[in-house]
Scaffold this motif. Structure first.
Motif, PDB file in Angstrom:
ATOM      1  N   SER A  98      20.014 -80.678 -29.970  1.00 58.57           N
ATOM      2  CA  SER A  98      18.852 -80.915 -28.566  1.00 58.57           C
ATOM      3  C   SER A  98      19.699 -79.750 -27.437  1.00 58.57           C
ATOM      4  N   GLY A  99      18.674 -78.729 -27.056  1.00 55.33           N
ATOM      5  CA  GLY A  99      19.280 -77.776 -26.176  1.00 55.33           C
ATOM      6  C   GLY A  99      19.470 -76.569 -26.157  1.00 55.33           C
ATOM      7  N   LEU A 126      18.843 -72.063 -22.533  1.00 53.05           N
ATOM      8  CA  LEU A 126      18.813 -72.689 -23.556  1.00 53.05           C
ATOM      9  C   LEU A 126      20.613 -72.393 -24.344  1.00 53.05           C
ATOM     10  N   MET A 152      13.314 -79.703 -19.185  1.00 51.47           N
ATOM     11  CA  MET A 152      13.817 -78.338 -20.160  1.00 51.47           C
ATOM     12  C   MET A 152      13.461 -77.079 -19.518  1.00 51.47           C
ATOM     13  N   ASP A 201      13.037 -82.044 -29.876  1.00 53.14           N
ATOM     14  CA  ASP A 201      12.721 -81.188 -28.334  1.00 53.14           C
ATOM     15  C   ASP A 201      11.673 -80.568 -28.134  1.00 53.14           C
ATOM     16  N   HIS A 202      11.218 -79.881 -29.602  1.00 50.56           N
ATOM     17  CA  HIS A 202       9.587 -79.082 -30.080  1.00 50.56           C
ATOM     18  C   HIS A 202       9.193 -80.340 -29.225  1.00 50.56           C
ATOM     19  N   GLN A 218      15.653 -77.871 -31.596  1.00 48.09           N
ATOM     20  CA  GLN A 218      15.736 -79.326 -32.625  1.00 48.09           C
ATOM     21  C   GLN A 218      14.389 -80.263 -32.641  1.00 48.09           C
ATOM     22  N   ARG A 268       8.572 -82.568 -28.034  1.00 48.59           N
ATOM     23  CA  ARG A 268       8.504 -83.335 -26.208  1.00 48.59           C
ATOM     24  C   ARG A 268       7.729 -82.230 -25.476  1.00 48.59           C
ATOM     25  N   VAL A 269       8.379 -80.861 -26.001  1.00 51.07           N
ATOM     26  CA  VAL A 269       8.053 -79.680 -24.982  1.00 51.07           C
ATOM     27  C   VAL A 269       6.300 -79.468 -25.522  1.00 51.07           C
TER      28      VAL A 269
END
Length: 114
Positions: free
Chosen positions: A71-72, A14, A1, A30-31, A27, A33-34
Motif C-alpha cells: 500500500s502507498g 507515493l 492519498m 488502493d487502486h 496495491q 479505492r482511488v
C-alpha cells in the motif's frame, strides 16, 4: 492519498520503486479505492479494473492494481525507472476525463465489455 491539484490532475506522494513487470501498478485495494473516489460517475464506478493514469516526472503511465504491491507504493517497470529509485515522489493522477482521453490515445477502450 490524492488531493485536487489542477483542473485535470490530483497530486499525491507515493513511494516509487522499480519492479520486473512490464506495467506500472499500485496495491489493488488502493487502486479500487482511488477509482471509486475519483472516477465514480455518480451512479457507481464503471470498471474497477480500468487503469488509473499517473504522471511521473514527464511521462504518463497507465497503472493497474496488483495484490503484490505494498500500500502507498507505485511500482514501475525497470525500463522506465530512473537511477534515483526507490524514493518518495510526488505523483500526478489524471482526473477521469483526462485519464479517459489519454487511454483512448493509447488505444484502450474503457467502456467496452469484454
Amino acid at each position: 492519498m490524492f488531493e485536487r491539484f489542477s483542473s485535470g490532475y490530483y497530486l499525491g506522494e507515493l513511494y516509487v520503486e522499480p519492479h520486473d513487470d512490464d506495467r506500472a501498478a499500485i496495491q489493488r485495494a488502493d487502486h479500487e479505492r482511488v477509482n471509486e473516489q475519483l472516477y465514480a460517475d455518480g451512479e457507481g464506478v464503471e470498471r474497477l479494473d480500468a487503469p488509473l493514469v499517473m504522471k511521473l516526472d514527464s511521462g504518463h503511465i497507465p497503472v493497474a492494481g496488483d495484490e503484490g504491491i505494498p500500500s502507498g507504493t507505485l511500482a514501475v517497470p525497470r525500463s522506465i525507472a530512473d537511477d534515483d529509485l526507490p524514493s518518495r515522489r510526488n505523483v500526478l493522477l489524471a482526473d477521469a476525463d483526462r485519464a479517459e482521453n489519454l487511454l483512448r490515445w493509447e488505444g484502450w477502450e474503457p467502456y467496452v465489455d469484454v
